[in-house]
Each structure stands twice: as C-alpha cells, then as structure tokens.
Design an enzyme around this catalytic site. Structure first.
Site: not given
Length: 531
Positions: A192-194
């Site tokens: 998730e995200s990075a």
C-alpha cells in the site's frame, strides 16, 4: 504449547504462537535475516543473501526496523542500518500427515520510501491468517540508505537498492517458504502507498521473473509523481556543500557518516520537496548497470508489454488526498501540483496555464478555505494517486494476457483509523484507511462479533485471499459474503468494484475528474513528444 521449530536453508528457527481474529492458533517466525547486514562496504549496494547460522535462531521477536522517524509515535526516531529482516505467519506447519502447500501473501509496507516497517505495530496478520494462506512481511532499506543513485559506474550504486532488497526477499521466499507450508509457485505480492508503487515496479522489473504469480497495488503505482526519485546528488550535494556533479566525493563523504548523521542530512531536504516533482528517494531508471532493477521508463515498459503479465489488482480510496491535509489547506502556488510526468518546465508560461486550469476545475472562482477543502482533497487524490492508477489499469489491460482488476474503497467505519488520526470530519476514506481492514494494528478497536466492522473485514480478506488463491477476487458468484461479481477492466469498459457499505460493481470511476486529467495530459508537452 512447545515452541515451534523448523529448519530452512540458513539453519533452524524457533518461533512462537498467537491467535487470530477467530481465536484460532497460528505460528509466528519473526526477525529472520534474508540478507547480510548492509553495513560497511555493503552500504548503498545491492543486497547480499544472508549467511547460515549454527544452533537455533530465536525467531520469537521482530528484527530491528530500518532507521526512520515514526509517523505515529510523535516523530520518534527508531531502528538502525542492520534491518533486512522478514516475518512469516502460518496456520499449520508441514508434517507427515499434512503436506498441502498454501498460497503466499507477501506484503511490502508503505511510508513514502523513508519510513515504516513490516512489523506488527501496523501489519499484524490476525485477519488475513483466518483464511488458508501464509503471510510474509518484510523490511527494506529506506531513505538515502535505500535509494541513493549515482551515475558513475565505478561506484556501483546505480540506485533502487530498497527495491532490490524486496527482490532478494522474494528469492528467499522461493527457497524457503515451503518449509512453512507456503507454495512457492503461488505467491501474491501486495502493498500500500509506497508499497503499492513498489508492487507495480516489481511487476515492471526484469529482475523478478518467476518470483511471484499475482500482484495487488493498493493506493500507489509507478506512475504516481511521488514514486520517482533522482540521482541523490541533486539534493545531497548542496546539503554536504559539495558540487552535485562530484559523485565520488559525495559517496566517500557519506561512507564516513553514521546512520544518524545521514538521516540528519536527509531531513534537511526531505520535507521541502515540490509536490509535483521527482523526490530525493524513489525509483530511478538505472544507467550503466549490468543487472538493473528498472531498465526503462515505466510507461514504455507498460505499453510494450515487457512486464510480468500476471493477474493484477489495483485501486484507491475515495479520499486519498486527505493524507496531504496540511498542504491541501495551505497550497500557495498551483504549479506545485502540475505533475512532472506531464513534461512542463516550472517557470514556463504553459505551466501556469495548466495550473490555472487545475485551480479553476477544483475551486471554480473560489479560493482555498474550510468550505472548499474537500475539493482540495479531491485534487490531491487525483494528481497524487488516482490518475496514475487509472492510466495504469487501462494501459496494462490493453496489452496483458492476464486480467486487471480495479477497485475503489468507500467504506467508512470505526476501522478507518488514519482519518481519525488526521482529525478530518468531511466524508471520504483517507489514504491508509484500507489497511485497517486487512491487518490488525496499534489502533484497531475491539472487533465485536456480528458488527459491520467484522463484516467488512470478512469482505476485504475474502476478496484479497480469493485473488491470491485463484487470480480472481470473486470466483464464486454464489458466495454469501461477497454477493457480487467483480469484472476485470477491458479495452472497451473500465469496470471496477466499489468497496463500501456494500460491494457494488460499477463502471468508469470518478469519470468526469479522469476526463479532465486526460484532457490536461493531451495538451501537455509530454503528450506532444509521445505523439
């Protein structure tokens, strides 16, 4: 219960046990080194496999995290440079009576590539492990230590070391996961995200062929503007009072610094980056590297089909931009949100024209205010996350032999912890809020049987583990929990699943906003070059 022990390639491990959401026991093996400590001459370099040990390794506690400032602990600094560890969680261990191997879920944490870890404070396996899967979480190097990129081939620091850590951890899984009951021929990478951007980059990388079989990119992809890094000297040179072009002096100077000193240098520029620009950390296209993690621009790899064509799931939350709350309220210059991907030069007249169009679209004739902040959240959602995710989905499905599934998270419940942390009260699901439905963490409330939270966890876990098992999140349209069919994206229709109070199959997510961004891109310098 006697502590569980098993033997892997490196030696014997002693683990521990815990209980999942349903009260069932599972096994934990934590803090397992998958690489040599990246110290001394190994600093900034590609990782090297961990060496064997003698005796029994104590895998009952988590390993040291990579040095970072903790977002949720009042900015406390924690961890160190010796941090390349992973954790494995499994319901049962292989035995003479049970040698059935189970799908593996391999998690890559987020944190903008300069904070976070794979440990249980944020990523406890208690929800996912209720299904018949094996869960792996990892640490990888962060910040300058993980993403320094130098063009001088004699220095052997071409960049992407943090991503190469992830690749080595995947190789460790291939060699060892069957000892924990995991199937090395059925590995799903997710993050998730990075971590979502990392997952997409692993899909695009020539280094990863055969290391995984499905991929889930949550709230992040290679086309998001913040995922791109630079040669670190652009920022490090001024911070060290060294000419940015003098890579050898910069490298030699950094090699004399302690991890604390490198972090202090990093903090002088990490918090002052232009939102739309390439960051000091993130992926780079490697030059002069005999074995690159990434050998071409992501969009070139996608459109040519030169990626790992595995079933791919990608999605976003309705209020991703809430994570940029302070910036959304204080943005002074709309040129700061014109993505570098569009090819604009900051001080060029056409950049200001694009900035004016963006402001007009989201604010009309108004200005930023408490009354319009929700529109600014939409802007940051679109420019930092959704547009890149949308382009990824429609571009990959056009050339991939494997299906691409797109989703949007709109569910709101007591599990949406990031929105509470940010003290935001307008409707929407913040960046990171989806994590609370897949993992138990420090802010997870009491989960009451029969509650909407229990139902929502069940839906997320079933969709994600179905995908890991079958490459299809809804293989059974008679499933009493899911009650829907999630269709993949096609060349003619952008199907997606809205994960909200109910699961609703829909078409064309946030269509008008994506139409605006496509038109803005079509008018950009990058589009003219690519015609």
């Amino acid at each position: 219960m006697v502590p569980p022990e098993l033997t892997i390639d490196q030696g014997t491990l002693r683990g521990s046990t815990s209980t999942d959401l349903r009260g069932n026991t599972y096994f934990k093996f934590q803090g397992i080194p998958y690489a040599k400590p990246p110290l001394g001459e190994l600093r900034f370099k590609a990782p090297v496999p961990a060496e064997p040990w003698t005796g029994v390794f104590d895998a009952t506690k988590e390993g040291q995290v990579c040095y970072h400032r903790d977002l949720f602990k009042n900015g406390v600094l924690s961890g160190g440079e010796d941090c390349l560890f992973l954790n494995v969680y499994t319901k049962t261990l292989p035995s003479n009576d049970n040698n059935v191997l189970r799908p593996v879920l391999f998690w890559v944490h987020g944190g903008a590539f300069y904070m976070g870890s794979g440990n249980e404070d944020l990523y406890g396996p208690d929800f996912l492990i209720t299904e018949d899967v094996v869960v792996v979480t990892i640490n990888y190097r962060l910040g300058v230590l993980g993403f320094l990129s130098l063009e001088d081939p004699s220095l052997d620091v071409p960049g992407n070391a943090g991503f190469k850590d992830q690749v080595l951890a995947l190789k460790w899984v291939q060699s060892n996961i069957s000892k924990f009951g995991g199937d090395p021929n059925n590995v799903t990478i997710f993050g998730e995200s990075a971590g979502g951007a990392a997952i997409h980059l692993l899909v695009l990388s020539p280094m990863t062929k055969g290391l995984f079989h499905k991929a889930i990119a949550q709230s992040g992809c290679a086309l998001n503007p913040w995922a791109r890094g630079t040669t670190g000297c652009e920022f490090l040179g001024p911070a060290l009072d060294i000419e940015p072009s003098d890579e050898k002096t910069i490298y030699n100077t950094l090699m004399t610094k302690s991890v604390d000193e490198i972090f202090e240098i990093q903090e002088t520029f990490m918090n002052n980056l232009v939102l739309s620009g390439r960051g000091a950390v993130g992926f780079v296209v490697e030059k002069n590297s005999p074995d690159p993690f990434l050998d071409d621009e992501p969009m070139n790899i996608i459109t040519s089909g030169r990626f790992n064509q595995v079933p791919f799931m990608v999605g976003y939350t309705t209020g991703e931009g809430m994570i940029f709350d302070l910036m959304a309220r204080q943005l002074k210059d709309f040129r700061d949100v014109v993505p570098w991907l569009f090819g604009y030069q900051r001080d060029a007249p056409d950049t200001q024209t694009a900035a004016d169009k963006i402001k007009k679209y989201y604010l009309g004739d108004g200005e930023i205010s408490p009354e319009t902040v929700s529109h600014m959240y939409n802007l940051f959602t679109d420019v930092q996350f959704l547009y890149g995710i949308y382009v990824t989905a429609i571009s990959q499905c056009a050339v991939s032999k494997a299906p691409t599934y797109l989703y949007r998270v709109s569910v709101e419940s007591d599990l949406n912890f990031m929105k509470k942390f940010l003290k935001i009260e307008v409707p929407g699901v913040s960046h990171l809020d989806d994590v609370g439905y897949l993992f138990k963490h420090f802010a997870t409330p009491e989960i009451k049987r029969g509650s909407f939270e229990t139902l929502s966890i069940g839906r997320f876990v079933k969709l994600w583990t179905n995908f890991a098992k079958f490459g299809n999140p809804t293989p059974d349209n008679k499933d009493r929990l899911l009650k829907t069919v999630w269709k993949p994206v096609t060349s003619t229709k952008v199907d997606f699943l809205d994960i909200g109070q109910d699961l609703v199959a829909m078409v064309n997510p946030d269509h008008e906003r994506m139409k605006f961004w496509k038109q803005l891109y079509d008018e950009s310098p990058a589009a003219q070059i690519n015609k």
